[in-house]
Scaffold this active site. Structure first.
Site, PDB file in Angstrom:
ATOM      1  N   GLU A   1       0.321   5.157   0.731  1.00  0.00           N
ATOM      2  CA  GLU A   1      -0.601   6.166   1.275  1.00  0.00           C
ATOM      3  C   GLU A   1      -0.260   7.528   0.677  1.00  0.00           C
ATOM      4  OE1 GLU A   1      -1.213   5.616   5.271  1.00  0.00           O
ATOM      5  OE2 GLU A   1      -2.379   3.558   4.988  1.00  0.00           O
TER       6      GLU A   1
ATOM      7  N   CYS B   1     -10.543  -3.434  -4.897  1.00  0.00           N
ATOM      8  CA  CYS B   1      -9.518  -4.300  -5.303  1.00  0.00           C
ATOM      9  C   CYS B   1     -10.172  -5.401  -5.772  1.00  0.00           C
ATOM     10  CB  CYS B   1      -8.559  -4.729  -4.135  1.00  0.00           C
ATOM     11  SG  CYS B   1      -7.334  -3.227  -3.802  1.00  0.00           S
TER      12      CYS B   1
ATOM     13  N   CYS C   1      -4.168   0.657  -2.656  1.00  0.00           N
ATOM     14  CA  CYS C   1      -3.660  -0.601  -1.908  1.00  0.00           C
ATOM     15  C   CYS C   1      -2.846  -1.761  -2.543  1.00  0.00           C
ATOM     16  CB  CYS C   1      -5.250  -1.393  -2.059  1.00  0.00           C
ATOM     17  SG  CYS C   1      -6.765  -0.651  -1.015  1.00  0.00           S
TER      18      CYS C   1
ATOM     19  N   GLU D   1      -2.945  -4.809  -3.127  1.00  0.00           N
ATOM     20  CA  GLU D   1      -3.478  -5.737  -4.214  1.00  0.00           C
ATOM     21  C   GLU D   1      -3.525  -4.797  -5.612  1.00  0.00           C
ATOM     22  OE1 GLU D   1      -4.703  -4.892  -1.317  1.00  0.00           O
ATOM     23  OE2 GLU D   1      -5.929  -6.554  -0.591  1.00  0.00           O
TER      24      GLU D   1
ATOM     25  N   ASN E   1       0.871  -0.872  -0.022  1.00  0.00           N
ATOM     26  CA  ASN E   1      -0.184  -0.003   0.081  1.00  0.00           C
ATOM     27  C   ASN E   1       0.708   1.229   0.057  1.00  0.00           C
ATOM     28  OD1 ASN E   1       0.320  -0.987   2.729  1.00  0.00           O
ATOM     29  ND2 ASN E   1      -1.055   0.302   3.376  1.00  0.00           N
TER      30      ASN E   1
HETATM   31  N1  THU Z   1      -5.522  -1.706   2.327  1.00  0.00           N
HETATM   32  C1  THU Z   1      -4.740  -2.395   1.314  1.00  0.00           C
HETATM   33  O1  THU Z   1      -3.694  -2.036   1.012  1.00  0.00           O
HETATM   34  N2  THU Z   1      -5.464  -3.525   1.016  1.00  0.00           N
HETATM   35  C2  THU Z   1      -6.619  -3.974   1.608  1.00  0.00           C
HETATM   36  O2  THU Z   1      -6.898  -5.211   1.258  1.00  0.00           O
HETATM   37  C3  THU Z   1      -7.158  -3.226   2.727  1.00  0.00           C
HETATM   38  C4  THU Z   1      -6.746  -1.914   2.982  1.00  0.00           C
HETATM   39  C5  THU Z   1      -4.643  -0.201   2.443  1.00  0.00           C
HETATM   40  C6  THU Z   1      -5.162   0.838   2.415  1.00  0.00           C
HETATM   41  C7  THU Z   1      -4.688   1.948   3.463  1.00  0.00           C
HETATM   42  O3  THU Z   1      -3.131   2.129   2.817  1.00  0.00           O
HETATM   43  C8  THU Z   1      -4.740   0.940   4.791  1.00  0.00           C
HETATM   44  O4  THU Z   1      -4.769  -0.300   4.209  1.00  0.00           O
HETATM   45  C9  THU Z   1      -5.814   1.328   5.603  1.00  0.00           C
HETATM   46  O5  THU Z   1      -6.815   1.155   5.141  1.00  0.00           O
END
Ligand code: THU
Length: 136
Positions: free
Chosen positions: A44, A89, A53, A55, A42
């Site tokens: 941000e 995702c 995300c 994925e 991920n």
């Molecule tokens: N996030 C992911 O990368 N994948 C997921 O399946 C759920 C959420 C990340 C997005 C964000 O950076 C953090 O988790 C909290 O939501």
């Protein structure tokens, strides 16, 4: 029993996460039908909704490398239990097949798995547009 490589790789990938706002780290490894693997984490952003995300980061890496047919994705998170991929995702992944195996783990050894179509039933796919989806 020792952990499969793809799950260990997903746990390694979460160490690269850029998650200063949530502190929730996620790593993902998407495996193509030929066995090649593509990693994401991920990413941000100060403008929160710009966050990518793990994925979808892995999917973008795979597509950029020319892979479009996939058999499984392993997801690892820093949370206390395995996470299922978010709705965005799920939709991004289902473009390339409803039968993808989705494995989710935590570094402390918890594991859950699903088939993608059970996470996103009656999905909107390329078939709805008369397309086949992915490389065919
Ligand atoms: N996030 C992911 O990368 N994948 C997921 O399946 C759920 C959420 C990340 C997005 C964000 O950076 C953090 O988790 C909290 O939501």
């Amino acid at each position: 029993m020792s952990r499969p490589d793809i799950e260990r790789e997903a746990i390694l990938a979460l160490e690269s996460a850029y998650a200063p706002y949530s502190a929730f780290r996620v790593g993902a490894v998407l495996e193509a039908e030929d066995g090649s693997r593509y990693t994401g984490c991920n990413v941000e952003n100060a403008s929160y909704s710009v966050t990518i995300c793990a994925e979808r980061a892995a999917l973008a890496a795979a597509i950029a490398a020319g892979a479009q047919r996939f058999r499984r994705i392993a997801i690892a998170c820093s949370g206390s239990s395995p996470v299922a991929p978010c709705g965005m995702c799920r939709q991004a992944l289902v473009e390339f097949g409803t039968e993808l195996e989705v494995i989710s783990v935590t570094p402390d050894g918890q594991r859950t798995a699903w088939q993608l179509d059970s996470l996103l039933p009656q999905s909107f796919t390329p078939q709805e547009l008369g397309r086949r989806g992915g490389m065919s």
